[in-house]
Design an enzyme around this catalytic site. Structure first.
Site, PDB file in Angstrom:
ATOM      1  N   CYS A  64     -38.120  -9.106 -37.106  1.00  0.00           N
ATOM      2  CA  CYS A  64     -37.983  -9.878 -36.123  1.00  0.00           C
ATOM      3  C   CYS A  64     -39.057 -10.959 -35.551  1.00  0.00           C
ATOM      4  O   CYS A  64     -38.619 -11.986 -34.765  1.00  0.00           O
ATOM      5  CB  CYS A  64     -37.469  -9.117 -34.751  1.00  0.00           C
ATOM      6  SG  CYS A  64     -38.819  -8.270 -34.627  1.00  0.00           S
ATOM      7  N   SER A  74     -41.181  -9.651 -28.978  1.00  0.00           N
ATOM      8  CA  SER A  74     -40.218 -10.241 -29.765  1.00  0.00           C
ATOM      9  C   SER A  74     -38.884 -10.205 -29.283  1.00  0.00           C
ATOM     10  O   SER A  74     -37.943  -9.554 -29.821  1.00  0.00           O
ATOM     11  CB  SER A  74     -40.144  -9.560 -31.170  1.00  0.00           C
ATOM     12  OG  SER A  74     -39.988  -8.231 -31.178  1.00  0.00           O
ATOM     13  N   SER A 105     -36.377 -11.790 -28.686  1.00  0.00           N
ATOM     14  CA  SER A 105     -35.210 -12.343 -28.979  1.00  0.00           C
ATOM     15  C   SER A 105     -34.817 -11.795 -30.639  1.00  0.00           C
ATOM     16  O   SER A 105     -33.705 -12.263 -31.164  1.00  0.00           O
ATOM     17  CB  SER A 105     -35.200 -13.977 -29.461  1.00  0.00           C
ATOM     18  OG  SER A 105     -35.613 -14.251 -30.700  1.00  0.00           O
ATOM     19  N   CYS A 106     -35.459 -10.747 -30.995  1.00  0.00           N
ATOM     20  CA  CYS A 106     -35.416 -10.475 -32.331  1.00  0.00           C
ATOM     21  C   CYS A 106     -34.693  -9.402 -32.680  1.00  0.00           C
ATOM     22  O   CYS A 106     -34.223  -9.152 -33.802  1.00  0.00           O
ATOM     23  CB  CYS A 106     -36.810  -9.920 -32.449  1.00  0.00           C
ATOM     24  SG  CYS A 106     -37.404  -8.737 -31.356  1.00  0.00           S
ATOM     25  N   GLY A 107     -34.181  -8.628 -31.770  1.00  0.00           N
ATOM     26  CA  GLY A 107     -33.758  -7.308 -31.966  1.00  0.00           C
ATOM     27  C   GLY A 107     -34.166  -6.178 -30.980  1.00  0.00           C
ATOM     28  O   GLY A 107     -34.006  -6.852 -30.122  1.00  0.00           O
TER      29      GLY A 107
END
Lengths: 268, 268
Positions: B107, A104, A106-108
């Site tokens: 996310c 993930s 782009s998520c964090g």
């Protein structure tokens, strides 16, 4: 679309006139889903319940663990779990397995161990014949919004739609996580044996990050459009991957960030 | 605020009148940052460059790895890396280390091994005396927006602001990832020795997910306000954690989802 991703709760609202009222409010459900390969716990995502099997299948496609429908022997879901059995002979590469905290992007924060592992080295889109005309392109956001029942009620959910080149909506999925909405849509196409989607366009209701482009590439999608902004990495990835990236698709305007040759500019 | 998170690229834009133009466009930078504890790679996040040390520090706080400033002996950053040395005697619990694929719960997909590991069992907020009046609350979004230089230019960045109870903005940070913006703001406060922020309010420019509430709790923040919708899990987490959660803070309206006792309802 079913409204299973919604939960109604009592809240206190301040109305525009300053008065307070106690009323029910529709909220988007956020709940963890564990994806397993056989007995092995692979990843957990915070998702909006519904279409869990599609989400898990789309995740495996996005992560380049499977490419063909027949590589999955069985897929079964419980309340907050999906268990996938790979077909005999399909090995879960250690490589992929290691990347799992990683995905993930782009998520964090993600638990992967080196920056290189974020990119999956998928091959670029081959020359594809799909082109889309401007009128069709401009018609897509309204079509997506019309299908997005949950958003209207909660204001807190992302949508991903897969369209063909004449602007017909083939699949639409919603989720609290933008990546999950894309995985669900791609997962549905995968389970129906429709991959690669090399004559299709992906429209997302929010922004386009690197990860969205990579998921689209894994499904073979040559055109990605976003209602909001792309990131720098999404743009550079699109240019390298031979993907057309359109941002701020808000009729009558839009921006083209890469490979404009797939947009038919001349009038009909 | 510096504009270091911005990159300008040439794009093609369709103007409202239908004409196409070739012009520079400001994009939010998205780039991976690797966070290391000594030589150990701990996590990688896709972030907007800038305030990297704060991001790393805030991540360690959010993950309950450190609680006090003096637990970090040294923090140093390179282009896409931050290296943190913990103080002598501070051990990186295996437990925490294991959770690392796990954290970015809201996310997308995270590499953690069981659903339970998402919750960190932080203690609930103790009875805190902070209360905020409605006029102050309604003033906050405009203050945050005024500071949010990058958003106006790119439309693709999240902001997190830490305010005191009279509505003064103490820290504001922006990032392409909503969680990173919160980690940067909390990390700044941590590095300045200001934790716990038990007389402060966190305002986020987007939605409030479970993870945002958990990060706020790790920093001891009793009130969280969001311009957009909260999720169900954010609401139930806030109720359990004794946190006040305000959503859709769009003057003159807002919704209160939990612990309204911290909002001063009577007029002045």
């Amino acid at each position: 679309m079913k409204q299973s991703g919604i939960d109604s709760q009592k809240i206190i609202r301040r109305k525009p006139d300053g008065e307070l009222e106690y009323l029910p409010d529709d909220l988007t459900i956020e709940d963890p889903l564990e994806i397993r390969i056989g007995r092995r716990a692979l990843a957990t995502t915070m998702r909006t319940p519904g279409h869990d099997e599609e989400l898990a299948a789309g995740f495996l496609v996005s992560e380049a663990i499977v490419r063909k429908r027949q590589e999955i022997a069985k897929i079964a879901s419980g309340r907050n779990t999906v268990i996938i059995n790979l077909a005999a002979g399909v090995k879960l590469k250690l490589n992929s397995a290691r990347r799992f905290g990683t995905i993930s992007s782009s998520c964090g924060i993600c638990g992967k161990e080196s920056i290189d592992a974020i990119r999956q080295n998928l091959p670029a889109i081959r020359s594809s014949n799909i082109r889309i005309d401007i009128d069709t392109l401009l018609s897509l956001p309204a079509v997506l919004r019309k299908q997005q029942g949950d958003f209207a009620r909660t204001g807190g959910i992302h949508a991903a739609g897969i369209f063909d080149s004449i602007g017909e909506l083939k699949i639409v999925r919603e989720d609290i996580g933008r990546h999950n909405a894309v995985d669900k849509a791609i997962g549905r196409a995968f389970l129906d044996g429709l991959l690669p989607l090399n004559r299709h366009l992906l429209l997302v209701s929010g922004r386009a990050s690197f990860e969205i482009m990579q998921k689209a590439l894994a499904a073979g999608i040559p055109i990605v459009a976003a209602v909001s902004a792309p990131s720098t990495l999404a743009v550079s990835f699109a240019r390298e991957s031979n993907q057309t990236l359109i941002g701020f698709l808000r009729p009558p305007s839009f921006n083209v960030y890469s490979h404009i040759e797939r947009v038919i500019l001349e009038g009909k």
